[in-house]
Structure formats: structure tokens, C-alpha cells
Design a protein around this motif. Structure first.
Motif, PDB file in Angstrom:
ATOM      1  N   ALA A  37       0.822  -1.224   0.000  1.00  0.00           N
ATOM      2  CA  ALA A  37       0.000   0.000   0.000  1.00  0.00           C
ATOM      3  C   ALA A  37       0.850   1.265   0.000  1.00  0.00           C
ATOM      4  O   ALA A  37       0.384   2.331  -0.401  1.00  0.00           O
ATOM      5  N   ASP A  38       2.102   1.127   0.437  1.00  0.00           N
ATOM      6  CA  ASP A  38       2.965   2.302   0.566  1.00  0.00           C
ATOM      7  C   ASP A  38       3.908   2.491  -0.627  1.00  0.00           C
ATOM      8  O   ASP A  38       4.692   3.443  -0.646  1.00  0.00           O
ATOM      9  N   VAL A  39       3.855   1.581  -1.602  1.00  0.00           N
ATOM     10  CA  VAL A  39       4.706   1.735  -2.779  1.00  0.00           C
ATOM     11  C   VAL A  39       4.010   2.669  -3.755  1.00  0.00           C
ATOM     12  O   VAL A  39       2.960   2.347  -4.323  1.00  0.00           O
ATOM     13  N   ASN A  40       4.588   3.857  -3.928  1.00  0.00           N
ATOM     14  CA  ASN A  40       3.977   4.876  -4.784  1.00  0.00           C
ATOM     15  C   ASN A  40       5.032   5.452  -5.729  1.00  0.00           C
ATOM     16  O   ASN A  40       6.140   4.920  -5.836  1.00  0.00           O
ATOM     17  N   ASN A  41       4.719   6.531  -6.395  1.00  0.00           N
ATOM     18  CA  ASN A  41       5.651   7.125  -7.349  1.00  0.00           C
ATOM     19  C   ASN A  41       6.964   7.535  -6.687  1.00  0.00           C
ATOM     20  O   ASN A  41       8.038   7.350  -7.269  1.00  0.00           O
ATOM     21  N   TYR A  63      13.516  -3.319 -13.570  1.00  0.00           N
ATOM     22  CA  TYR A  63      13.238  -3.409 -12.140  1.00  0.00           C
ATOM     23  C   TYR A  63      12.073  -2.507 -11.752  1.00  0.00           C
ATOM     24  O   TYR A  63      11.256  -2.856 -10.895  1.00  0.00           O
ATOM     25  N   MET A  64      11.995  -1.334 -12.379  1.00  0.00           N
ATOM     26  CA  MET A  64      10.865  -0.435 -12.130  1.00  0.00           C
ATOM     27  C   MET A  64       9.552  -1.103 -12.540  1.00  0.00           C
ATOM     28  O   MET A  64       8.562  -1.079 -11.802  1.00  0.00           O
ATOM     29  N   ASN A  65       9.563  -1.725 -13.708  1.00  0.00           N
ATOM     30  CA  ASN A  65       8.350  -2.375 -14.204  1.00  0.00           C
ATOM     31  C   ASN A  65       7.951  -3.582 -13.356  1.00  0.00           C
ATOM     32  O   ASN A  65       6.761  -3.844 -13.152  1.00  0.00           O
ATOM     33  N   ILE A  66       8.951  -4.319 -12.860  1.00  0.00           N
ATOM     34  CA  ILE A  66       8.655  -5.443 -11.970  1.00  0.00           C
ATOM     35  C   ILE A  66       7.941  -4.938 -10.725  1.00  0.00           C
ATOM     36  O   ILE A  66       6.918  -5.490 -10.291  1.00  0.00           O
ATOM     37  N   THR A  67       8.481  -3.887 -10.133  1.00  0.00           N
ATOM     38  CA  THR A  67       7.895  -3.340  -8.914  1.00  0.00           C
ATOM     39  C   THR A  67       6.465  -2.863  -9.161  1.00  0.00           C
ATOM     40  O   THR A  67       5.548  -3.147  -8.372  1.00  0.00           O
ATOM     41  N   MET A  82      -6.131  -3.799  -5.584  1.00  0.00           N
ATOM     42  CA  MET A  82      -6.265  -3.257  -4.238  1.00  0.00           C
ATOM     43  C   MET A  82      -5.565  -1.919  -4.087  1.00  0.00           C
ATOM     44  O   MET A  82      -5.975  -1.073  -3.289  1.00  0.00           O
ATOM     45  N   PHE A  83      -4.497  -1.727  -4.860  1.00  0.00           N
ATOM     46  CA  PHE A  83      -3.721  -0.490  -4.744  1.00  0.00           C
ATOM     47  C   PHE A  83      -3.498   0.106  -6.127  1.00  0.00           C
ATOM     48  O   PHE A  83      -2.370   0.130  -6.632  1.00  0.00           O
ATOM     49  N   PRO A  84      -4.548   0.586  -6.772  1.00  0.00           N
ATOM     50  CA  PRO A  84      -4.390   1.145  -8.126  1.00  0.00           C
ATOM     51  C   PRO A  84      -3.462   2.351  -8.105  1.00  0.00           C
ATOM     52  O   PRO A  84      -3.500   3.167  -7.186  1.00  0.00           O
ATOM     53  N   GLU A  89       5.722   8.737 -15.146  1.00  0.00           N
ATOM     54  CA  GLU A  89       7.044   8.501 -15.736  1.00  0.00           C
ATOM     55  C   GLU A  89       7.950   9.717 -15.588  1.00  0.00           C
ATOM     56  O   GLU A  89       9.146   9.589 -15.315  1.00  0.00           O
ATOM     57  N   GLU A  90       7.396  10.902 -15.789  1.00  0.00           N
ATOM     58  CA  GLU A  90       8.219  12.119 -15.716  1.00  0.00           C
ATOM     59  C   GLU A  90       8.756  12.317 -14.313  1.00  0.00           C
ATOM     60  O   GLU A  90       9.917  12.697 -14.116  1.00  0.00           O
ATOM     61  N   PHE A  91       7.927  12.048 -13.294  1.00  0.00           N
ATOM     62  CA  PHE A  91       8.355  12.215 -11.908  1.00  0.00           C
ATOM     63  C   PHE A  91       9.373  11.148 -11.512  1.00  0.00           C
ATOM     64  O   PHE A  91      10.386  11.440 -10.878  1.00  0.00           O
ATOM     65  N   ILE A  92       9.109   9.900 -11.901  1.00  0.00           N
ATOM     66  CA  ILE A  92      10.014   8.806 -11.547  1.00  0.00           C
ATOM     67  C   ILE A  92      11.368   8.980 -12.223  1.00  0.00           C
ATOM     68  O   ILE A  92      12.409   8.680 -11.655  1.00  0.00           O
TER      69      ILE A  92
END
Length: 311
Positions: A37-41, A63-67, A82-84, A89-92
Motif C-alpha cells: 500500500a505504501d509503494v507509490n511514485n 526493475y521499475m516495471n517489476i515493482t 487493491m492499490f491502483p 514517468e516524468e516524476f520517476i
């Protein structure tokens, strides 16, 4: 929410085995105890910054896409995420992947590689370049008594060999298939098998699986080096075969079937290909190899013994 207590590491443990070591080395230590739930941009941005200092742009993006996929894989009893997330991409700011080098070969190049190859490696490279296309793990997983037809014209691809183990599954769900050989390649395979009735087609002196890394180090890379051929791995054969299928008029559905790719459209003809062996054999003969086979497999030493680097 109960799923909040599920860590990223627990969920990542369900990903494909070929990524496991990389996950354990890079993603688990950095995000392993993070709640889904805490994995965000911002979390992914920090991961990208962490691995970008060491890894290539394509690996960082992988690795980004896996996550991101792991977060999306958590669903409720209604099949809803559950966590849409709306990934920014620009921020990451993951590094841009430049056009990747995809080494291949020509018909003459494959012929020369086979000429210099020793023993069973010659057969391996001939199969990789001359039918399917096959992935190397699929070829190394072939067993004489289970996967080769009596007339040596058809291979059943149902498993793969990797890191000394037989894996009873394939890279994709479409990978399980039949691959058909033209007559000259089938005769070469027949000679290679000889009187053997069981065991791996390609094996060490003890009958164990030969390893991809050892094959590259001991055979393919020295041959490419000597030939001044574009450097690459086993995919040079797969790319050659795909190009040959494209330029030889192979029906699209059959090309996808032999390659282990998903069909691009629903096709009754595609569905019937598994049963229509005569049709497949006809096309295998018509398409041919696109390269020349050495005159006989019995010349096991090859020409590689004629050279030895010094200095």
C-alpha cells in the motif's frame, strides 16, 4: 486492510525464477519490507535513483516495471486492484533506453560457425539456427526418448534446462509446441543421436546437463572471436531464424506457432497447426535452413583445431 501487512518481498517471491537473484540483490534489500500500500511514485523514484548508479538503463526500467507489476498484482475477492496507481514517468525519471544492440548472423556466418564447432555444439547451433526458432534452454532440455519423433522430423518442446536443472515449464504459456525440421537437419540429428535411447540430447560425459555459460565460454565465443563475427550469445541464431522465416514466405500463423509466440489474431488455422503435422513438415522442407550444413557430423573435431592463438 489485511493486505497492507503483506510486504513487497512476499509478493515479489512469486515472480519468474530467472529474475530471482537480481531481485534478492537489488529490490529486496531496498523495498523488501515496504507494504504494498505504501509503494507509490516517490518510492519507485527512490528505487530508480538507487539502482541507476550501478545498472544499465534497460535493467533499471526492468526493475521499475517489476515493482509496478507487483503492486498491480494484489487484487481483492472481486478481481479488482487493491492499490491502483497512476505511475508518473516524468516524476520517476527512469533513464531512457537507447536502441539496443541485437547481434545476429547471416547464412554464411552460421555455416562458418558450424564448420568450426566441435561435436555436439555443432548440432546445437544447427538446431538453434535451422528450426523453430528454439530458445537455447528449450534445446538443452530435449530428451532423446521423450521429445524427438521416430523420424527425427519433429521436436516436442515441453520443458527447458537452466542452471543444471530441468524445469517442466517454458518461458511463456505459448511456448509448449511442436517444432519441425527439414530433411537434412533431421538426418544430422539422427546421426547425432546414434544408438542412444534415453537421456538428454546434449549432455556432459557423465550424462549431466551442459550449461549455457560453459557453452558460451568454451565454444561459441571463441569461434565468434576467431571469425571476427559480431559478438553475441545464442540469440544470434534465433534472430537469424526469425529473419529467414520472414523472408521465405512462411505463413504468419505457422511462424508464431514454431516460435512459441502468441498468435496475433484468433485463427482456426493456428489452432489446428498442432494436429496438422504434414502441413508443417511441408513448409519446413520448403523453407529449408538458409545456411549450409557441414558434410558430416562425424567430422567432430571441426576446423577449430587448426588455429591456436599465441601472444
Amino acid at each position: 486492510m489485511a493486505a497492507r501487512s503483506q510486504s513487497l518481498q512476499t509478493q515479489l517471491g512469486r515472480t519468474n525464477d530467472h529474475r530471482q537473484s537480481a531481485l534478492e540483490k537489488w529490490i529486496y534489500p531496498f523495498l523488501g519490507e515496504t507494504y504494498l500500500a505504501d509503494v507509490n511514485n516517490l518510492t519507485v523514484k527512490e528505487l530508480v535513483e538507487h539502482v541507476a548508479a550501478t545498472l544499465s538503463p534497460s535493467t533499471v526500467r526492468d526493475y521499475m516495471n517489476i515493482t509496478n507489476a507487483v503492486v498491480a498484482s494484489a487484487i481483492d475477492e472481486n478481481g479488482e486492484e487493491m492499490f491502483p496507481r497512476k505511475w508518473n514517468e516524468e516524476f520517476i525519471d527512469a533513464p531512457i533506453v537507447k536502441k539496443q544492440r541485437q547481434p545476429s548472423s547471416t547464412g554464411q556466418g552460421v555455416s562458418d560457425i558450424l564448420t568450426f564447432a566441435l561435436g555436439q555444439y555443432r548440432m546445437l547451433y544447427a538446431l538453434l539456427a535451422g528450426c523453430g526458432p528454439l530458445r537455447v534452454g528449450e534445446a538443452l532440455g530435449l530428451e532423446v526418448d521423450k521429445h524427438i519423433s521416430e523420424d527425427f522430423r519433429t521436436l516436442s518442446i515441453v520443458q527447458k534446462a537452466k542452471a543444471g536443472k530441468i524445469q517442466p515449464y517454458l518461458k511463456t504459456k505459448n511456448g509448449e509446441r511442436h517444432v519441425d525440421l527439414c530433411t537434412p537437419l533431421a538426418e544430422m540429428l539422427r546421426e547425432c543421436v546414434g544408438k542412444r535411447k534415453t537421456g538428454l540430447l546434449f549432455h556432459t560425459s557423465s550424462g549431466a546437463q551442459i550449461l549455457q555459460a560453459n557453452t558460451l565460454q568454451d565454444s561459441l565465443h571463441p569461434i565468434l572471436d576467431y571469425m571476427a563475427h559480431e559478438y553475441g550469445g545464442f540469440n544470434i541464431f534465433r534472430r537469424f531464424r526469425l529473419t529467414h522465416l520472414e523472408t521465405s514466405g512462411c505463413p504468419e500463423a505457422l511462424k508464431h506457432f514454431w516460435s512459441g509466440h502468441a498468435q496475433k489474431h484468433v485463427s482456426e488455422r493456428y489452432v489446428k497447426l498442432a494436429q496438422d503435422r504434414e502441413y508443417r513438415l511441408m513448409w519446413a522442407e520448403k523453407i529449408g535452413l538458409g545456411f549450409d550444413l557441414p558434410e558430416a557430423l562425424s567430422g567432430r573435431t571441426g576446423r577449430i583445431l587448426e588455429f591456436k592463438k599465441t601472444g
